[in-house]
Structures are given as C-alpha cells and as structure tokens.
Design an enzyme around this catalytic site. Sequence first.
Site, short mmCIF file in Angstrom:
data_model
loop_
_atom_site.label_atom_id
_atom_site.label_comp_id
_atom_site.label_asym_id
_atom_site.label_seq_id
_atom_site.Cartn_x
_atom_site.Cartn_y
_atom_site.Cartn_z
CE LYS A 1 43.84 33.85 45.25
NZ LYS A 1 43.99 34.94 46.17
CB CYS B 1 42.88 36.29 40.04
SG CYS B 1 41.60 35.70 38.91
CG HIS C 1 52.69 38.44 40.48
ND1 HIS C 1 54.05 38.24 40.30
CD2 HIS C 1 52.13 38.36 39.24
CE1 HIS C 1 54.29 38.03 39.01
NE2 HIS C 1 53.15 38.11 38.35
CB CYS D 1 55.82 37.26 35.75
SG CYS D 1 54.37 37.99 34.98
#
Length: 390
Positions: free
Chosen positions: A331, A209, A335, A86
């Site tokens: 969030k 998540c 992502h 990431c």
Amino acid sequence: MRDAYLIGAGQSDFGAFPDESYRSLFRTAFEEMVESVPDGISRDDIDEAYIGMVSIGGRQIGLPGPAVTEHVGLDGIPCVRLENACAASGYSIRQAIQAVRSGMADVALAGGTEVMNDLGRDRARYWLGVSGEMEWERMAGTTFSGVFAQMASAHMNEYGTTREQLSHVAVKSHEHGAKNPHAHLGYECSLEDAESAPTIAAPLGLYHCCPMSDGAASVLIASEDVVDDYTDDPIRVAGAGASSGGIGLFERDSYTSIPATKQAAESAYEEAGMAPEDLDFAEVHDCFSIAEVIAYEDLGFCEPGEGGAFAESGETRLGGDLPVNTSGGLKSKGHPIGATGASQMVEVFEQLSGHAGDRQVEDATVGLAHNIGGSGGAATVHILEKEGSA
C-alpha cells in the site's frame, strides 16, 4: 535436508522512474544486497539465481533472468525466470531455499524486478489483467480493483466489516511507510484522508489500493555448511509453505478467504514448529486493504470475521502485539509485481538484523512473509528466525 539461511537482502527505491530499466533497478538492489552481507560475499560464491518478473508491458518476455544476472556480473551461473503473477519472487525465494536445502547450491540468489509506469492507462490495465482469470473475469471487463471490491463487499455482508476499518489499514500502512526511505508513497495519511478519497471500485477508495511501482529486490540464501563464512548472526528459514488455487473468484467456495494462503501457512507453521502467537511481526500481501484484513484471518492472527476489528484495534501498528507491514506494505512501500515478494524478505532481514531504523520492532526474533499472486491463485509463506533466539 540442510538448513537454509537468509544472509543478505537489498532493494531499490520503489516508485516511478522513467530513466531506469528493469536491469538498472535490479543492479541497485543487487549491490545493496551484497553490501548487507555481514562478512562480505564474492560473486563467484553464488551458485544459482531465480528471478521473478511478469514482464509488464511485454518487455523481455524471454530470458529476463539471464538478462539481469549478466548485467550484475553473474556470468555463467544457472538462472531461471519465474512468473507467478504478484507471487513471482515469493516463488523465486522458495526455489532458492529448495536448491540450498537439497544440496544443489550452497548460495542461491532470489529476487525480482519490474517496470510498470511507462505504459498508458489502457495498456497498464491489460498487462495487469494477465495475472488474473482472463477468460471469465478480465475479458468480461473486471479489473483487479473490481475483484477485491467484490471480496470487500462479501466480507462486509458476512461479518459486518466496515469501510472505516479498511481505512485503518491504510492509515497504519502509510504511518509505517513514512519511515521507509525506499517507499513509493512514503507519507502519512489520516483516517479522514482515507475515508474521503475518491472511490476506485466501491467500497474501495484510493487509499485502499496500492500503487503501480517500478523497482527491484534481491536476497541471498545460504546453506548451513557455509553460513558461518558470511555472518555470525544467522537468520534461519524455519518454515516454507506454498500453495495454489482457483485464479478466478467464481472458482472458490468463499469470497472472504484465500485457500492458498491458508494451505501455505499451515505448511510453514508445521515445518517451523510454530504458531501465529510465536511471531513478532509479519509482512503480508496487501495489494488492497481488504487483502490485508483477509490475510489476518487466513494466517491465523485472528478468527474469521475479526480482521476488521483487529485492524482497528491498533495491534498491527509498531508498538502493537503484532506489527504488520512495518515496511509500509504494498500500500505505501509500493508494488512492482515481480519484486514484491523479495522486498517483503528484505524487510524481514532488516528487522531480524536489527537494522530497520525507525521501523524497528523491539526484540524481533521471528518474522513471517506472505506473498500472493493475482487474487489468490498462488501463495507463499516463509517464517524466519534469528538463530539462538528460541
């Protein structure tokens, strides 16, 4: 070494786009970036390119960097793909800064792109898992939500952090993301929504998540020798830090801190000659709400164990003393793994340029971007300052 400056930044929308490819998403980000350069830029001015991409689903594992630079007309320039989970495009930004500071390039492009939503659930879990510790965590069935759930449980047990405090992070992130036209989940949620949502991995619920997103982002870094050709309002890279650490939780002394973040932040603060209290806003890596709480502590925004209370205090909201993730963060904004670090820098650019619209932090002059890979096996921290503001 020469000073490096952020002169342009752009991103695509983040979301689920079945008709888009990693190339087309990057083109959108690239074109927005070019348009953002105040005094304009030619493709011929770009000397190097660094592209972050994990290649989720196995698409174009070899040479995805040249695949996207060729697609946007950057023919013949040196280009490399970086993969650090990431933190892939956080590290692409680091490499662009190093190229400019060293004199190897006058203008370098850094960015990332990822398509994640064309996979079935089992394949998606597999490809996300390759960014974690494979042998002892992923092959044993542990997911990323499971890893961060362990971190959340440890933080609760050690410091008394509550699930409601994690929900305050989610509420704040959606409040900001609702103001971001690029956000994947661009809507607000209430505390009740976050608290009553289905459990994903206890104690983490759905609103704790981040989503899996498709998207791309890119930025331009220029040297002190040419920055005046592109802008009269330069944004200087004041500090750059990076570090790595154990990619599995079992390799760490504590589940409640990420050493790579602390080390990267220490380097960035030292180089910038700044401290956390000098920041006007920050973009931090919040793949799960507990990750943001831990980042508060590791980046020095509050003392260890106080991250939950800091989230609940409202200080991280727009209008607070230190707004965090004004973009909506991972969030709410989303992502797309390879693009995430670069998208954080897009928000820093817009805030320091005064172009963040309803998300604008008043009189913003210094911002921080924090990007981690996996559950903390790699980290970058960049501090940027609107020149002449000190």
